[in-house]
Scaffold this motif. Sequence first.
Motif, PDB file in Angstrom:
ATOM      1  N   LEU A  88       5.063   8.417   4.693  1.00 49.82           N
ATOM      2  CA  LEU A  88       6.100   9.300   6.026  1.00 49.82           C
ATOM      3  C   LEU A  88       4.900   9.647   6.867  1.00 49.82           C
ATOM      4  O   LEU A  88       4.418   8.867   8.117  1.00 49.82           O
ATOM      5  CB  LEU A  88       6.263  10.671   5.701  1.00 49.82           C
ATOM      6  CG  LEU A  88       6.688  11.572   6.686  1.00 49.82           C
ATOM      7  CD1 LEU A  88       8.001  10.822   7.795  1.00 49.82           C
ATOM      8  CD2 LEU A  88       7.215  12.978   6.671  1.00 49.82           C
ATOM      9  N   ASP A  89       3.383   9.733   6.289  1.00 51.36           N
ATOM     10  CA  ASP A  89       2.478   9.577   7.012  1.00 51.36           C
ATOM     11  C   ASP A  89       1.623   8.492   8.272  1.00 51.36           C
ATOM     12  O   ASP A  89       1.243   7.983   9.294  1.00 51.36           O
ATOM     13  CB  ASP A  89       0.722  10.078   6.590  1.00 51.36           C
ATOM     14  CG  ASP A  89       0.987  11.139   5.696  1.00 51.36           C
ATOM     15  OD1 ASP A  89       1.710  12.356   6.647  1.00 51.36           O
ATOM     16  OD2 ASP A  89      -0.152  12.122   4.879  1.00 51.36           O
ATOM     17  N   GLU A  90       2.466   7.218   7.476  1.00 52.77           N
ATOM     18  CA  GLU A  90       1.646   5.881   7.932  1.00 52.77           C
ATOM     19  C   GLU A  90       2.882   5.389   9.070  1.00 52.77           C
ATOM     20  O   GLU A  90       1.850   5.021   9.602  1.00 52.77           O
ATOM     21  CB  GLU A  90       1.653   5.023   7.034  1.00 52.77           C
ATOM     22  CG  GLU A  90       1.752   3.352   6.885  1.00 52.77           C
ATOM     23  CD  GLU A  90       0.215   3.090   8.173  1.00 52.77           C
ATOM     24  OE1 GLU A  90       0.133   1.912   9.140  1.00 52.77           O
ATOM     25  OE2 GLU A  90      -0.436   3.803   8.084  1.00 52.77           O
ATOM     26  N   ARG A 112       0.550  -1.308  -0.208  1.00 51.20           N
ATOM     27  CA  ARG A 112       0.223  -0.284  -0.053  1.00 51.20           C
ATOM     28  C   ARG A 112       0.924   1.495  -0.424  1.00 51.20           C
ATOM     29  O   ARG A 112       0.407   2.227   0.131  1.00 51.20           O
ATOM     30  CB  ARG A 112      -0.647   0.077   1.241  1.00 51.20           C
ATOM     31  CG  ARG A 112      -1.638   1.289   1.697  1.00 51.20           C
ATOM     32  CD  ARG A 112      -2.532   0.929   2.243  1.00 51.20           C
ATOM     33  NE  ARG A 112      -3.331   2.034   1.884  1.00 51.20           N
ATOM     34  CZ  ARG A 112      -4.484   3.422   2.826  1.00 51.20           C
ATOM     35  NH1 ARG A 112      -4.519   1.963   4.062  1.00 51.20           N
ATOM     36  NH2 ARG A 112      -5.045   3.559   3.679  1.00 51.20           N
ATOM     37  N   TYR A 113       1.346   1.132   0.651  1.00 51.33           N
ATOM     38  CA  TYR A 113       2.421   2.487   0.723  1.00 51.33           C
ATOM     39  C   TYR A 113       4.202   2.283   0.007  1.00 51.33           C
ATOM     40  O   TYR A 113       5.393   1.108   0.476  1.00 51.33           O
ATOM     41  CB  TYR A 113       2.733   2.815   2.268  1.00 51.33           C
ATOM     42  CG  TYR A 113       1.097   2.943   3.359  1.00 51.33           C
ATOM     43  CD1 TYR A 113       0.939   3.785   2.897  1.00 51.33           C
ATOM     44  CD2 TYR A 113       0.807   1.500   4.050  1.00 51.33           C
ATOM     45  CE1 TYR A 113      -0.324   4.559   3.498  1.00 51.33           C
ATOM     46  CE2 TYR A 113      -0.221   2.139   4.678  1.00 51.33           C
ATOM     47  CZ  TYR A 113      -0.708   3.324   4.835  1.00 51.33           C
ATOM     48  OH  TYR A 113      -1.948   3.767   4.907  1.00 51.33           O
ATOM     49  N   ILE A 114       4.450   2.245  -1.030  1.00 54.97           N
ATOM     50  CA  ILE A 114       5.197   1.633  -1.654  1.00 54.97           C
ATOM     51  C   ILE A 114       6.460   2.827  -1.791  1.00 54.97           C
ATOM     52  O   ILE A 114       7.696   2.868  -2.667  1.00 54.97           O
ATOM     53  CB  ILE A 114       4.577   1.868  -3.453  1.00 54.97           C
ATOM     54  CG1 ILE A 114       3.684   2.669  -3.985  1.00 54.97           C
ATOM     55  CG2 ILE A 114       3.738   0.704  -3.507  1.00 54.97           C
ATOM     56  CD1 ILE A 114       4.127   3.170  -5.405  1.00 54.97           C
ATOM     57  N   GLY A 115       6.265   3.981  -1.844  1.00 56.20           N
ATOM     58  CA  GLY A 115       6.843   5.520  -1.477  1.00 56.20           C
ATOM     59  C   GLY A 115       8.094   5.618  -0.735  1.00 56.20           C
ATOM     60  O   GLY A 115       7.735   5.046   0.636  1.00 56.20           O
ATOM     61  N   ASN A 152      11.059   9.744   3.011  1.00 59.31           N
ATOM     62  CA  ASN A 152      12.080  10.863   2.997  1.00 59.31           C
ATOM     63  C   ASN A 152      11.613  11.673   1.674  1.00 59.31           C
ATOM     64  O   ASN A 152      12.341  11.994   1.596  1.00 59.31           O
ATOM     65  CB  ASN A 152      13.389  10.296   2.814  1.00 59.31           C
ATOM     66  CG  ASN A 152      13.253   9.713   4.231  1.00 59.31           C
ATOM     67  OD1 ASN A 152      13.789  10.280   5.511  1.00 59.31           O
ATOM     68  ND2 ASN A 152      14.259   8.644   4.467  1.00 59.31           N
ATOM     69  N   SER A 153      10.551  10.735   0.575  1.00 55.87           N
ATOM     70  CA  SER A 153      10.788  11.620  -1.069  1.00 55.87           C
ATOM     71  C   SER A 153       9.113  12.456  -0.157  1.00 55.87           C
ATOM     72  O   SER A 153       8.818  11.955   0.293  1.00 55.87           O
ATOM     73  CB  SER A 153      10.470  10.872  -2.097  1.00 55.87           C
ATOM     74  OG  SER A 153      11.459   9.645  -2.316  1.00 55.87           O
ATOM     75  N   THR A 154       9.363  13.987  -1.066  1.00 56.82           N
ATOM     76  CA  THR A 154       7.941  14.852  -1.272  1.00 56.82           C
ATOM     77  C   THR A 154       6.869  14.275  -2.395  1.00 56.82           C
ATOM     78  O   THR A 154       6.127  15.166  -2.392  1.00 56.82           O
ATOM     79  CB  THR A 154       9.221  16.342  -1.705  1.00 56.82           C
ATOM     80  OG1 THR A 154       9.566  16.093  -2.854  1.00 56.82           O
ATOM     81  CG2 THR A 154       9.879  16.435  -0.178  1.00 56.82           C
ATOM     82  N   HIS A 155       7.358  13.011  -3.121  1.00 54.63           N
ATOM     83  CA  HIS A 155       5.679  13.001  -4.375  1.00 54.63           C
ATOM     84  C   HIS A 155       4.934  12.296  -3.048  1.00 54.63           C
ATOM     85  O   HIS A 155       5.039  12.319  -1.680  1.00 54.63           O
ATOM     86  CB  HIS A 155       6.304  12.115  -4.923  1.00 54.63           C
ATOM     87  CG  HIS A 155       7.259  10.860  -4.684  1.00 54.63           C
ATOM     88  ND1 HIS A 155       6.829   9.520  -3.868  1.00 54.63           N
ATOM     89  CD2 HIS A 155       8.511  10.840  -4.866  1.00 54.63           C
ATOM     90  CE1 HIS A 155       7.762   8.915  -4.112  1.00 54.63           C
ATOM     91  NE2 HIS A 155       8.451   9.650  -4.289  1.00 54.63           N
ATOM     92  N   THR A 156       3.889  12.192  -4.094  1.00 58.27           N
ATOM     93  CA  THR A 156       2.412  11.856  -2.811  1.00 58.27           C
ATOM     94  C   THR A 156       2.865  10.367  -2.412  1.00 58.27           C
ATOM     95  O   THR A 156       2.359   9.986  -1.572  1.00 58.27           O
ATOM     96  CB  THR A 156       1.476  11.389  -4.073  1.00 58.27           C
ATOM     97  OG1 THR A 156       1.629  13.134  -4.514  1.00 58.27           O
ATOM     98  CG2 THR A 156       0.076  11.542  -3.623  1.00 58.27           C
TER      99      THR A 156
END
Length: 129
Positions: A42-44, A26-29, A32-36
């Motif tokens: 980061l929120d998770e 679900r959280y693939i990013g 530390n990145s600023t993209h969505t």
Amino acid sequence: MIYLDYSANTPADPAVLEAFVQTEQRYIGNPNSTHTAGREALDEMNRATAHIAALLDVDPAEIIYTSGASESNNLAIKGIVQASRHQGQHIISTALEHSSVSGTLSALQWQGCEIDLVRINRDGTVDLE
């Protein structure tokens, strides 16, 4: 096969493994990145950290993630030495420590800490003499 090296690796509980897989999918990013995708990760991560902190009754800023036990040992020992540097630099340990501990102690010895290793009796107890 009978696996007895649970100090090195322990099979994950199926519920933990399932939670990891769902989170990873679900959280693939990179958090530390600023993209969505990064912001969502980061929120998770912040949500999970706040939950862990609440369970431990600590501030979320006190939660530190490491890659494993060796890094954790190194960070904890060096952190304690740094925090108590005004109280002394004498550490007492044993020769039976994991290499992550003994290696950290050797590095601290080079930095001026006094390291004493107590003897271990044949029955595995510390020689108090």
